[in-house]
Design a protein around this motif. Structure first.
Motif, PDB file in Angstrom:
ATOM      1  N   GLU A   1       0.809  -1.214   0.000  1.00 20.76           N
ATOM      2  CA  GLU A   1       0.000   0.000   0.000  1.00 20.76           C
ATOM      3  C   GLU A   1       0.842   1.263   0.000  1.00 20.76           C
ATOM      4  OE1 GLU A   1      -3.043   1.791   3.161  1.00 20.76           O
ATOM      5  OE2 GLU A   1      -3.918   0.206   1.929  1.00 20.76           O
ATOM      6  N   GLU A   2       1.927   1.276   0.799  1.00 22.24           N
ATOM      7  CA  GLU A   2       2.770   2.473   0.840  1.00 22.24           C
ATOM      8  C   GLU A   2       3.424   2.730  -0.511  1.00 22.24           C
ATOM      9  OE1 GLU A   2       5.543   2.477   4.016  1.00 22.24           O
ATOM     10  OE2 GLU A   2       4.023   2.436   5.590  1.00 22.24           O
ATOM     11  N   ASP A   3       3.896   1.662  -1.174  1.00 23.50           N
ATOM     12  CA  ASP A   3       4.488   1.810  -2.500  1.00 23.50           C
ATOM     13  C   ASP A   3       3.452   2.315  -3.500  1.00 23.50           C
ATOM     14  OD1 ASP A   3       6.941   0.997  -1.629  1.00 23.50           O
ATOM     15  OD2 ASP A   3       6.747  -1.060  -2.330  1.00 23.50           O
ATOM     16  N   LYS A   4       2.223   1.818  -3.365  1.00 21.40           N
ATOM     17  CA  LYS A   4       1.142   2.224  -4.256  1.00 21.40           C
ATOM     18  C   LYS A   4       0.899   3.729  -4.138  1.00 21.40           C
ATOM     19  CE  LYS A   4      -2.420  -0.319  -3.662  1.00 21.40           C
ATOM     20  NZ  LYS A   4      -3.580  -0.879  -2.927  1.00 21.40           N
ATOM     21  N   ILE A   5       0.822   4.214  -2.909  1.00 19.99           N
ATOM     22  CA  ILE A   5       0.591   5.642  -2.676  1.00 19.99           C
ATOM     23  C   ILE A   5       1.769   6.465  -3.170  1.00 19.99           C
ATOM     24  CG2 ILE A   5       0.269   7.398  -0.890  1.00 19.99           C
ATOM     25  CD1 ILE A   5      -1.211   5.244   0.753  1.00 19.99           C
ATOM     26  N   GLU A   6       2.997   5.982  -2.899  1.00 19.20           N
ATOM     27  CA  GLU A   6       4.178   6.710  -3.364  1.00 19.20           C
ATOM     28  C   GLU A   6       4.198   6.788  -4.884  1.00 19.20           C
ATOM     29  OE1 GLU A   6       9.076   6.707  -2.953  1.00 19.20           O
ATOM     30  OE2 GLU A   6       7.897   5.040  -2.134  1.00 19.20           O
ATOM     31  N   ALA A   7       3.853   5.688  -5.563  1.00 20.29           N
ATOM     32  CA  ALA A   7       3.847   5.680  -7.023  1.00 20.29           C
ATOM     33  C   ALA A   7       2.855   6.693  -7.574  1.00 20.29           C
ATOM     34  CB  ALA A   7       3.522   4.273  -7.536  1.00 20.29           C
ATOM     35  N   LEU A   8       1.675   6.748  -6.978  1.00 20.63           N
ATOM     36  CA  LEU A   8       0.668   7.708  -7.436  1.00 20.63           C
ATOM     37  C   LEU A   8       1.129   9.136  -7.200  1.00 20.63           C
ATOM     38  CD1 LEU A   8      -2.484   5.829  -6.157  1.00 20.63           C
ATOM     39  CD2 LEU A   8      -1.960   6.302  -8.556  1.00 20.63           C
ATOM     40  N   ASN A   9       1.790   9.372  -6.077  1.00 21.07           N
ATOM     41  CA  ASN A   9       2.282  10.721  -5.782  1.00 21.07           C
ATOM     42  C   ASN A   9       3.422  11.123  -6.720  1.00 21.07           C
ATOM     43  OD1 ASN A   9       0.549  11.557  -3.689  1.00 21.07           O
ATOM     44  ND2 ASN A   9       1.704  10.405  -2.163  1.00 21.07           N
ATOM     45  N   ILE A  10       4.240  10.153  -7.139  1.00 23.59           N
ATOM     46  CA  ILE A  10       5.342  10.441  -8.056  1.00 23.59           C
ATOM     47  C   ILE A  10       4.823  10.753  -9.450  1.00 23.59           C
ATOM     48  CG2 ILE A  10       7.332   9.431  -9.254  1.00 23.59           C
ATOM     49  CD1 ILE A  10       7.949   7.916  -6.698  1.00 23.59           C
ATOM     50  N   GLY A  11       3.694  10.132  -9.812  1.00 20.13           N
ATOM     51  CA  GLY A  11       3.165  10.416 -11.142  1.00 20.13           C
ATOM     52  C   GLY A  11       2.539   9.249 -11.867  1.00 20.13           C
ATOM     53  N   ALA A  12       2.341   8.105 -11.186  1.00 19.13           N
ATOM     54  CA  ALA A  12       1.619   7.009 -11.814  1.00 19.13           C
ATOM     55  C   ALA A  12       0.179   7.455 -12.068  1.00 19.13           C
ATOM     56  CB  ALA A  12       1.632   5.772 -10.920  1.00 19.13           C
ATOM     57  N   ASP A  13      -0.394   6.980 -13.159  1.00 18.94           N
ATOM     58  CA  ASP A  13      -1.757   7.375 -13.500  1.00 18.94           C
ATOM     59  C   ASP A  13      -2.793   6.518 -12.788  1.00 18.94           C
ATOM     60  OD1 ASP A  13      -1.735   9.326 -16.178  1.00 18.94           O
ATOM     61  OD2 ASP A  13       0.087   8.153 -15.878  1.00 18.94           O
ATOM     62  N   ASP A  14      -2.436   5.284 -12.472  1.00 19.71           N
ATOM     63  CA  ASP A  14      -3.396   4.398 -11.825  1.00 19.71           C
ATOM     64  C   ASP A  14      -2.646   3.174 -11.317  1.00 19.71           C
ATOM     65  OD1 ASP A  14      -5.822   3.394 -10.931  1.00 19.71           O
ATOM     66  OD2 ASP A  14      -6.856   3.791 -12.810  1.00 19.71           O
ATOM     67  N   TYR A  15      -3.352   2.279 -10.655  1.00 20.49           N
ATOM     68  CA  TYR A  15      -2.745   1.047 -10.163  1.00 20.49           C
ATOM     69  C   TYR A  15      -3.743  -0.089 -10.250  1.00 20.49           C
ATOM     70  CZ  TYR A  15      -5.512   1.537  -5.913  1.00 20.49           C
ATOM     71  OH  TYR A  15      -6.553   1.641  -5.029  1.00 20.49           O
ATOM     72  N   VAL A  16      -3.221  -1.292 -10.362  1.00 18.48           N
ATOM     73  CA  VAL A  16      -4.029  -2.511 -10.312  1.00 18.48           C
ATOM     74  C   VAL A  16      -3.333  -3.463  -9.354  1.00 18.48           C
ATOM     75  CG1 VAL A  16      -4.916  -4.494 -11.602  1.00 18.48           C
ATOM     76  CG2 VAL A  16      -4.925  -2.228 -12.650  1.00 18.48           C
ATOM     77  N   THR A  17      -4.091  -4.048  -8.447  1.00 21.14           N
ATOM     78  CA  THR A  17      -3.521  -4.923  -7.425  1.00 21.14           C
ATOM     79  C   THR A  17      -3.537  -6.375  -7.881  1.00 21.14           C
ATOM     80  OG1 THR A  17      -4.310  -3.426  -5.688  1.00 21.14           O
ATOM     81  CG2 THR A  17      -3.708  -5.647  -5.015  1.00 21.14           C
TER      82      THR A  17
END
Length: 231
Positions: A87-103
């Motif tokens: 979860e922390e990596d997911k949030i960091e990725a979105l904050n860095i500039g990822a457009d979305d995520y899939v688990t």
């Protein structure tokens, strides 16, 4: 969105790459593959994909670092693949500039929906004067919001939150990203309580049932996603 859009899959698991290649090609996409972060960065710079599917757990460098380096020179849409305990990596990725995520494990239907949203988003102009989102219409230049043809009275903060979410319709916006875009450079409180309170007030004004929202959805522990009616 072009049927021949180029998608780069960066994942060290051969089975995942094969699954994605077969499924994406079946939907008309051109697919390239990379099994390491370094190779992924090289391919992004050389083949210029329209979208990247990026696994965060790579063998050479972390997917987060790949994303950070790519964002220094490219705004290509990136959808990250994460494990349930990341979860922390997911949030960091979105904050860095990822457009979305899939688990992981994920369904192809879900991933295809995320891909279509990301590709559709970049095909639009970045600043539309009027956003028509089903029954909700936002006149950006005049700062006017209408729901079913009637004006909605929003506070300046509520309006800015709605504008950020609506202009990124379909994409996850983290608590931190919302806070920084609406409140500027003020200190971000990690409990994200100010964002939650204002989102709650906004829902009371634009949702038919604020306790069961359909427009502004909560991504637990991450942030919010705006879904126009009919999507």
């Amino acid at each position: 969105m072009s049927e021949s859009s180029k998608i780069l899959v960066v994942d060290d698991e051969a089975q995942i790459r094969k699954l994605l290649r077969i499924s994406l090609q079946a939907h008309g996409f051109q697919v390239s593959e990379a099994e390491t972060g370094e190779d992924g960065i090289v391919q992004i710079s050389t083949i210029r994909p329209d979208l990247v599917v990026l696994d965060l757990g790579l063998p050479d460098i972390e997917g987060i670092e790949v994303l950070r380096r790519v964002r220094e020179w490219s705004q290509v849409p990136v959808i990250v693949l994460t494990a349930r305990d990341q979860e922390e990596d997911k949030i960091e990725a979105l904050n860095i500039g990822a457009d979305d995520y899939v688990t992981k494990p994920f369904g192809m239907g879900e991933l295809m929906a995320r891909i279509r949203v990301a590709l559709r988003h970049i095909s639009k102009t970045t600043e539309e004067p009027i956003l028509s989102l089903g029954p909700l219409v936002i006149d950006v230049s005049r700062r006017i919001v209408e729901l079913n043809g009637e004006k909605v009275k929003l506070t300046p903060t509520e309006y800015e939150l709605l504008k950020v979410l609506a202009t990124n319709a379909g994409r996850v916006i983290t608590h931190r990203a919302l806070f920084e875009q609406v409140w500027g450079d003020k200190f971000y409180e990690s409990d994200s309580q100010p964002v939650r309170v204002h989102i709650g007030n906004l829902r009371k004004k634009i949702e038919m049932d604020p306790t069961r929202p359909h427009l502004i959805l909560t991504e637990p522990g991450v942030g919010y996603r705006f879904i126009p009616q009919g999507d």
